[in-house]
Design a protein around this motif. Structure first.
Motif, short mmCIF file in Angstrom:
data_model
loop_
_atom_site.label_atom_id
_atom_site.label_comp_id
_atom_site.label_asym_id
_atom_site.label_seq_id
_atom_site.Cartn_x
_atom_site.Cartn_y
_atom_site.Cartn_z
N ALA C 425 0.82 -1.20 0.00
CA ALA C 425 0.00 0.00 0.00
C ALA C 425 0.86 1.25 0.00
CB ALA C 425 -0.92 -0.01 1.21
N ILE C 426 1.95 1.21 0.75
CA ILE C 426 2.80 2.41 0.79
C ILE C 426 3.42 2.65 -0.59
CG2 ILE C 426 4.93 3.36 1.73
CD1 ILE C 426 4.16 2.04 4.41
N TYR C 427 3.94 1.58 -1.22
CA TYR C 427 4.52 1.75 -2.55
C TYR C 427 3.44 2.17 -3.55
CZ TYR C 427 9.04 -0.19 -1.16
OH TYR C 427 10.25 -0.39 -0.56
N HIS C 428 2.21 1.70 -3.32
CA HIS C 428 1.13 1.99 -4.26
C HIS C 428 0.63 3.43 -4.12
CE1 HIS C 428 -2.37 1.07 -6.77
NE2 HIS C 428 -3.15 1.58 -5.84
N TRP C 429 0.42 3.88 -2.88
CA TRP C 429 -0.21 5.19 -2.69
C TRP C 429 0.79 6.33 -2.46
CZ3 TRP C 429 -3.73 1.21 -0.88
CH2 TRP C 429 -4.94 1.22 -1.57
N PHE C 430 2.05 5.97 -2.25
CA PHE C 430 3.06 7.01 -2.03
C PHE C 430 3.03 8.08 -3.12
CE2 PHE C 430 7.40 8.72 -1.89
CZ PHE C 430 7.56 8.96 -0.53
N PRO C 431 2.91 7.68 -4.41
CA PRO C 431 2.86 8.69 -5.47
C PRO C 431 1.71 9.67 -5.30
CG PRO C 431 3.22 6.52 -6.41
CD PRO C 431 2.93 6.32 -4.97
N LYS C 432 0.61 9.23 -4.72
CA LYS C 432 -0.50 10.15 -4.50
C LYS C 432 -0.21 11.06 -3.31
CE LYS C 432 -3.59 10.86 -6.48
NZ LYS C 432 -3.90 11.99 -7.37
N VAL C 433 0.41 10.49 -2.29
CA VAL C 433 0.64 11.27 -1.07
C VAL C 433 1.70 12.34 -1.30
CG1 VAL C 433 1.36 11.12 1.34
CG2 VAL C 433 -0.01 9.30 0.35
N THR C 434 2.73 12.00 -2.08
CA THR C 434 3.86 12.94 -2.22
C THR C 434 4.04 13.44 -3.63
OG1 THR C 434 5.39 11.18 -2.75
CG2 THR C 434 5.12 11.69 -0.43
N GLY C 435 3.43 12.78 -4.60
CA GLY C 435 3.68 13.15 -5.99
C GLY C 435 4.92 12.51 -6.57
N LYS C 436 5.61 11.68 -5.77
CA LYS C 436 6.84 11.04 -6.23
C LYS C 436 6.70 9.52 -6.12
CE LYS C 436 8.93 15.13 -6.07
NZ LYS C 436 9.70 15.55 -4.90
N PHE C 437 7.40 8.81 -7.00
CA PHE C 437 7.49 7.35 -6.86
C PHE C 437 8.53 7.01 -5.81
CE2 PHE C 437 5.89 7.29 -11.27
CZ PHE C 437 4.90 6.34 -11.13
N LEU C 438 8.35 5.89 -5.15
CA LEU C 438 9.45 5.36 -4.35
C LEU C 438 10.42 4.69 -5.30
CD1 LEU C 438 7.46 3.87 -1.38
CD2 LEU C 438 9.33 5.46 -1.14
N ASN C 510 14.53 4.86 1.69
CA ASN C 510 13.79 5.05 0.44
C ASN C 510 12.67 6.07 0.63
OD1 ASN C 510 12.78 4.74 -2.09
ND2 ASN C 510 12.43 2.54 -1.96
N LEU C 511 11.94 5.94 1.75
CA LEU C 511 10.85 6.88 2.03
C LEU C 511 11.36 8.31 2.05
CD1 LEU C 511 8.68 5.40 4.95
CD2 LEU C 511 8.04 5.68 2.57
N ILE C 512 12.42 8.52 2.82
CA ILE C 512 12.90 9.88 3.00
C ILE C 512 13.50 10.41 1.70
CG2 ILE C 512 14.54 11.30 4.28
CD1 ILE C 512 14.19 9.21 6.59
N TRP C 513 14.32 9.56 1.07
CA TRP C 513 14.99 9.98 -0.16
C TRP C 513 13.97 10.33 -1.23
CZ3 TRP C 513 15.38 8.14 -5.19
CH2 TRP C 513 16.43 8.66 -5.95
N SER C 514 12.95 9.47 -1.36
CA SER C 514 12.00 9.65 -2.45
C SER C 514 11.12 10.88 -2.28
CB SER C 514 11.12 8.41 -2.61
OG SER C 514 11.92 7.30 -2.88
N VAL C 515 10.88 11.27 -1.03
CA VAL C 515 10.09 12.48 -0.83
C VAL C 515 10.76 13.64 -1.54
CG1 VAL C 515 9.35 14.17 0.87
CG2 VAL C 515 9.05 11.75 1.33
N PHE C 516 12.10 13.68 -1.48
CA PHE C 516 12.80 14.81 -2.07
C PHE C 516 13.25 14.53 -3.50
CE2 PHE C 516 13.39 14.96 2.53
CZ PHE C 516 12.81 16.20 2.78
N LYS C 517 13.80 13.34 -3.71
CA LYS C 517 14.46 13.09 -4.98
C LYS C 517 13.75 12.08 -5.86
CE LYS C 517 18.29 15.52 -4.15
NZ LYS C 517 19.65 15.26 -3.71
#
Lengths: 456, 226, 602
Positions: C425-438, C510-517
């Motif tokens: 779910a986190i990998y699936h919805w992360f793009p919606k929550v942050t606008g970025k892929f993990l 990955n979570l932290i990195w992907s939020v930014f990069k």
């Protein structure tokens, strides 16, 4: 792709692990083959489902991987297929459940001809009671429990007088006779479990629970407590010895009834004084202990503990290890005490001795020692004053060199290793908490600070 | 039953379209706090139900001494509890009429009634505390006997719920003070009234339960199969 | 059918909680999305504490007597806190407080929860409960070591670590948590019932919402049982009542209690405890269904059956609790009833597994990271579910209960499986929550490490159980029936556990990195049908939908509808807007004709 292969490999791997694994149920030693059969049925049904479902999963993942030229099939439901799957599952479930319920019915209905024994649990020991000749267990109450009456039997209840009390972690039962085990707890929840017998049940304070089985193999089987009962839960072990009919009778004839245990006299101070003359050479006239002779302080030691240790020395349960020379000496000396009455008298006398405070020279880290002593304090008491009910001797007032020597002996298995030392095994497990000499020094130093004002 | 009919729908079929729109329509017209209150009352009911189950089970042990049935027991004559019951009933009635008066825009009467409602509620709580004190002085301390323990515990929890209600009511009135939204006040106040009536019913139940005698408990327990 | 009546609730954006400053936007926020993230971060944070605790336990079990900082007291404290944190403060909070909060309004097309203020209060109350829980590490005697089941009498008596203060902190923390959950739960239920977008009938809701909905109702009805037992135990501990305390000794001393029933506590505890399993499992079932459907480009197979199964499991979960108590000394005749109900619950559960498989069947499976985790979930859940059948079958439970078999079983079914779904779910919805892929590469490492690692932990652990190794033992010592080799098994389990623990750091990184990069994701990177992917802004703004609310025209699973150009039709696309394939050649879409007409009908 990789995931499909991995899932196939995991299924195969699980099967291989299952078949080559040396880790399986211990050989059955009771009548409960039916339980093993039910397990096997369940294992087969669930195993087949496991293999089929996951192989199907792997196949599907492999077969229907993304392909941009293909479109997924659109099918909202297929009532017929789902109906069939439901029906097959229901049949499989019923197939497992039905035999299980039949076996459960035979587990909860105890055969009429069963012998009755009572298992009493407490933190962190077992004890046992047999109904005696009248076949009836006497009434008990928690409020009646005392050092003299550790089972809390009601003296007014005549059916309790001939109850046979086994105040030890070891119980004997005869082979091939069904036995109904009544379970009672003095303090918290415990669980009576013998893996080889397959059955287990909780001991619940305030009520009596039961289970039954018929032992089918002669031997000694370990009792484990399997319901968390506090810090020393993992040391709450005991054993059931399954005897032939004759051996069982021999053992039974050596046990005391409740009436007999109440009749044991307090001890004779005069006789004790006379007998102690033989001990004074090493342990000192006031029982103060002499380091150069490797003799510990005896003065003020609880008589129940002195009695148990003397009996151990006499029966070569303690003091037989080649590395324990002073123990060997003590074992020989203990033979001088002729009988149980002599032991009783000398223990009574020793208890009455009032020595000076022991001089402590240990220089361990007291705060570390205090921390380590937390694990000891549950049984031996906050002040190391000892606790009969926990089977824990007094430690305060004892010489530091003796305490550390004994702790080392426990750690190395020099003491407590004998199968009949029913309390030593517990101390062996606990002594491992002291990882090194430094830890032993710390805890012994801390104990040394506890006898201020406590010595009699 | 609409719920079960809905569960049988095949949502992928086209004919659900217009129907679906109207169904969702109907539900959203409800006042949401009302739904929340229904569920909340469900939760509270479960809470008291479970306490009751444990009470009945515990009432069958030997050391349980019921609080009525013999002349020396405190609730053989429970007049004080009857008075409290009356007070709680009055509180509920005041709130109910406060809602009516609000609907008729009789603001003075409304303020009077709602104040009375709060006053009677607080009075009920003091009454209950008074019962506790009398009970304690008569030698029926909290830990003496499970029946006593349950009495203090259950009346206490009931009282806490009422205090929570008074706080919620004050919040509702305060919000009205700030925003002067009459419609919203009627809605919210209606819910408060429902809650008060509910607590009154719970109290009647607890009253009956806690002041029963040994024979009553035996019968109930036997009936429930303990 | 006018817009106005409908907007009465859901469309109204109350100015008063529009965020104005940093504080009201990110701290005292009433926006469900911010609250969801607050819930998630807190839950993951406290979950990491529990992960470390499990590592410490494993060190002792794998390499006994090597670590002087672990003694029997602290071992039991680790066991207890690990269990309680994982079950309640991580899984329940993350699945319902985190995902529930984030997804409910978005998936049903609402602007926010119906009671935003209550929602905010729910989070802060939850945080308070976590703080109280963690505070117990610092009080005299440390946290409670009574086992996560907190069975009296030992939980409140000397002889159990934390009996001084730890147990009181634990009970208070639980009570606070229950208050927080009730506030949140009332909100979720009311929102789902009242604030659905126009056209969102119950049966058009995605299974995620169904799972969360039923789980929330279970929670609302089950947590009171825990509250009741916590309150009564607190009375026993603090004021000396005898609700659960019979006449007993405490370390040889007669204490002043009589008549209480410890088994009563167990009934209350498991009346909460078993539904709790499904409070965790049902949202996971729901979310994994949506992940599978989306990434396999196929409608969920047997949607109705899936919904019915969720409802049936929810209902049945209230009548199986005593299967945790077969050997507790309760009336043994209960065994018949509870074994039967327990095995009956296997049927709807099995149906769910079949339907996931049949959803994949003839799908077009993208092996994305969420999909990998979903497949991993099917595998671990099948395993855990089947061992559950063994334990549920009352006589099979006799030799196995209170052994490592139980530990392995419930970790497989309630630990690993929901966590697999959480990761999916986190990998699936992360793009919606942050606008970025993990990051996918790190995701793969994370998946393989977690999936294989956990299996290497728990498969062998079942065999320790077969051997008869009891759980909650600080050390086994020497016995005459457990072979030496069992210790090797234990050591290998510990090594796997540590590897799995370390792999989670990759995930956190990955979570932290992907939020930014992280690689930018669009509004609907997975081409999903459900409403949350149809927002015009990603991450969605406060109020979610811009000027007007979405209108729902179809169910949540219109993937690969025959005759339609795209392989998905979002829920809010009106029938007349569906773009068809110009001219269908004919042959391939015969059985799809019925649904094909759908577009033409209206």
């Amino acid at each position: 792709m990789a995931i499909a292969i991995v899932i196939v490999l995991l299924v195969i791997g699980s099967l291989i692990f299952h078949y080559v694994s040396p880790w399986w149920f211990t050989p059955l030693a009771s009548n409960w083959g039916a339980i093993d059969d039910t397990i096997n049925i369940t294992l087969w049904v669930t195993g087949i489902v496991f293999v089929l479902v996951n192989l199907f999963l792997a196949y599907v993942v492999f077969r229907f991987q993304y392909n941009k030229n293909r479109r997924a099939h659109y099918e909202p439901e297929n009532t017929k297929l789902e109906g069939w799957l439901t029906a097959i599952t229901a049949i499989g479930v019923a197939g497992m459940l039905a035999p299980g319920l039949f076996v459960w019915a035979s587990f909860i209905n105890v055969p009429q001809e069963s012998d009755v024994i009572e298992v009493v649990g407490q933190q962190w020991h077992w004890s046992f009671r047999l109904p005696g000749n009248d076949g009836e267990l006497g009434r008990t109450a928690i409020a009646l429990i005392s050092e003299k009456n550790p089972f809390g039997l009601d003296t007014k209840d005549s059916s309790g007088q001939d109850d046979i009390l086994i105040l030890s972690n070891e119980m004997h039962i005869p082979i091939d006779r069904p036995v109904k085990v009544l379970l009672r707890s003095k303090d918290v929840l415990h669980n009576f479990a013998v893996p080889q017998f397959r059955v287990k049940m909780d001991l619940v304070p305030g009520t009596v629970t039961y289970l039954w089985f018929k032992p089918t193999k002669i031997g000694r089987f370990e009792i484990l407590c399997e319901e968390l009962c506090g810090v020393a839960h993992y040391t709450m072990r005991g054993s059931v010895v399954v005897d032939s009919a004759e051996d069982y009778q021999t053992w039974l004839s050596e046990q005391q009834t409740f009436a007999q245990s109440m009749a044991v006299p307090l001890g004779d101070m005069e006789k004790g004084w006379e007998l102690y003359a033989g001990c004074a050479g090493c342990h000192g006239a006031q029982g103060e202990g002499i380091k150069s002779l490797n003799a510990p302080r005896l003065a003020g030691m609880s008589s129940w503990y002195t009695k148990r240790q003397l009996a151990y020395f006499q029966k070569k349960i303690r003091g037989t290890d080649a590395n324990d020379t002073s123990g060997q000496l003590m074992s020989q000396m203990s033979q001088l005490l002729a009988d149980k009455a002599a032991i009783n008298d000398v223990a009574f006398y020793i208890n009455s001795l009032k020595p000076d405070e022991a001089a402590h020279s240990s220089t361990g880290d007291l705060s570390k020692g205090k921390q380590l002593f937390r694990s000891c304090s549950y049984c031996h008491g906050e002040k190391a004053e000892g606790n009969f009910f926990m089977n824990a001797p007094k430690l305060s007032g004892q010489h530091d060199w003796y305490l550390s020597q004994q702790l080392n002996n426990y750690k190395k298995g020099i003491r407590g290793n004998h199968p009949f030392d029913l309390y030593g095994s517990q101390m062996m497990l606990m002594s491992r908490l002291l990882h090194d000499e430094k830890a032993i020094l710390d805890v012994v130093s801390y104990i040394g600070t506890l006898d201020k004002g406590l010595s009699k | 039953m609409t719920f079960f009919r809905e569960l049988a729908e095949k949502p992928w079929l086209a004919e659900n379209g217009p129907l679906a729109l109207s169904v969702a329509q109907k539900e959203t017209n409800q006042f949401p706090a009302k739904t929340a209150l229904k569920f909340f009352l469900g939760v509270v009911t479960v809470l008291f139900f479970l306490f009751t189950i444990t009470f009945l089970s515990r009432s069958q042990s030997n050391d349980f001494q019921a609080l009525s049935g013999e002349p020396w027991l405190p609730f053989t004559d429970a007049y004080q509890l009857w008075i409290n019951t009356g007070i709680l009933l009055l509180a509920g009635i005041c709130l109910q009429f406060a809602v009516f008066s609000l609907k008729k825009q009789q603001m003075n009467l409304f303020i009077l009634l709602i104040s009375c409602g709060c006053l009677f509620s607080c009075l009920f709580i003091f009454g209950q505390i008074n019962v506790w004190q009398n009970l304690y002085q008569a030698g029926f301390a909290l830990a003496e006997n499970p029946a006593n323990s349950y009495f203090y515990l259950l009346t206490g929890i009931h009282g806490l719920h009422l205090i929570g209600g008074v706080l919620a009511l004050s919040y509702v009135v305060w919000q009205f003070w700030l925003k002067n939204n009459n419609k919203k006040l009627v809605d919210n106040l209606t819910l408060c009234t429902v809650y008060w009536h509910y607590l009154f019913v719970v109290w009647l139940f607890l009253f009956a339960l806690l002041t029963g005698n040994t024979a009553t408990y035996k019968t109930i327990a036997a009936f429930c199969g303990f | 059918m006018t817009q106005t009546t409908h907007t009465a609730i859901a469309d109204q954006v109350d100015d008063s909680h529009h965020p104005k400053s940093f504080i009201s936007k990110y701290v005292w926020s009433q926006d469900h999305k911010v609250i969801a993230i607050q819930y998630s971060i807190t839950a993951i944070g406290v979950g990491l504490v529990a992960l470390v605790l499990s590592g410490m336990m494993r060190l002792q079990l794998g390499f006994p007597d090597q670590f002087s900082f672990i003694d029997p007291s602290s071992y039991l404290q680790f066991v207890t806190m690990h269990g309680m944190i994982m079950v309640i403060y991580l899984l329940t909070a993350l699945l319902l407080g985190g995902f529930g909060n984030y997804l409910i309004p978005l998936m049903i097309g609402a602007r926010d929860m119906v009671f935003p203020y209550l929602n905010m209060l729910s989070y802060w109350t939850y945080l308070l409960s976590v703080i109280v829980l963690l505070a117990s590490f610092f009080v005299t005697g440390g946290p409670t070591g009574a086992g996560w089941t907190l069975y009296p009498p030992q939980a409140v008596l000397n002889g159990t670590p934390g009996a001084e203060n730890g147990i009181v902190f634990m009970l208070i923390s639980l009570a606070i948590f229950i208050v927080a959950f009730t506030m949140g739960g009332l909100n979720y239920v009311t929102t789902i019932l009242q604030a659905r977008a126009k056209g969102m009938t119950l049966m058009r809701m995605p299974l995620t919402i169904w799972g969360i909905f039923v789980a929330t109702i279970l929670g609302l009805l089950a947590f009171p049982a825990l509250l009741v037992s916590a309150i009564m135990m607190m009375f026993d501990k603090l004021v000396g009542t005898s609700f659960f305390m019979p006449a007993i000794l405490s370390l040889g001393e007669n204490i002043d209690h009589k008549g209480g029933s410890p088994i009563l506590f167990q009934h209350l505890f498991w009346f909460f405890g078993h539904p709790e399993v499904y409070i965790v499992a049902l949202p996971a079932f729901g979310m994994v269904s949506d992940v599978i459907a989306t990434h396999a480009r196929k409608n969920i197979f047997g949607y109705r059956m899936m919904v019915w199964a969720i409802v049936a499991i929810g209902g049945l979960s209230f009548v199986v609790w005593a299967h945790h108590m077969y050997v507790s000394g309760m009336n043994p005749y209960f065994g018949f009833f509870f074994a039967t109900t327990t095995l009956i619950i296997a049927v709807p559960t099995a149906i769910k597994v079949y339907n996931w498989l049949l959803t994949l069947w003839q799908g077009n499976i993208h092996l994305t990271i969420p999909m990998l985790f979903a497949i991993g979930f099917i595998f671990t859940f099948t395993h855990g579910g089947l061992t559950g059948l063994m334990l549920g079958n009352v006589v099979v439970d006799l030799p196995l209960s209170d052994t490592y078999f139980v530990v392995a079983h419930f970790h497989m079914v309630m630990g690993v499986s929901p966590v697999m779904v959480l990761f999916a779910a986190i990998y699936h919805w992360f793009p919606k929550v942050t606008g970025k892929f993990l990051h996918t590469g790190l995701g793969k490492i994370h998946f393989w490490g977690t999936f294989l690692g956990t299996y290497a932990i728990y498969l062998p652990m079942h065999y320790l159980g077969f051997l008869g190794v009891p759980r909650r033992y600080f050390a086994m010592g020497t016995t005459d029936f457990i072979p030496e080799s069992a210790q090797a098994l234990n050591a290998s389990i510990t090594v796997s556990a540590i590897i799995v623990g370390v792999i989670q750091l990759v995930f956190i990184f990955n979570l932290i990195w992907s939020v930014f990069k992280g690689k930018k994701a669009g509004d609907n990177p997975w081409n999903a049908t459900t409403l949350e992917w149809q927002t015009t802004k990603t991450p969605p703004v406060h109020g979610n939908w811009g000027p007007s609310l979405p209108v729902v025209h179809r169910w949540a699973y219109d993937y690969s509808v025959p005759g339609v150009k795209d392989d998905f039709i979002p829920q809010n696309v009106a029938p007349d807007q569906v773009i068809m394939i110009e001219k269908v050649e004919g042959a391939e879409n015969v059985e799809g004709m019925e649904s094909n007409q759908k577009g033409d009908n209206t």
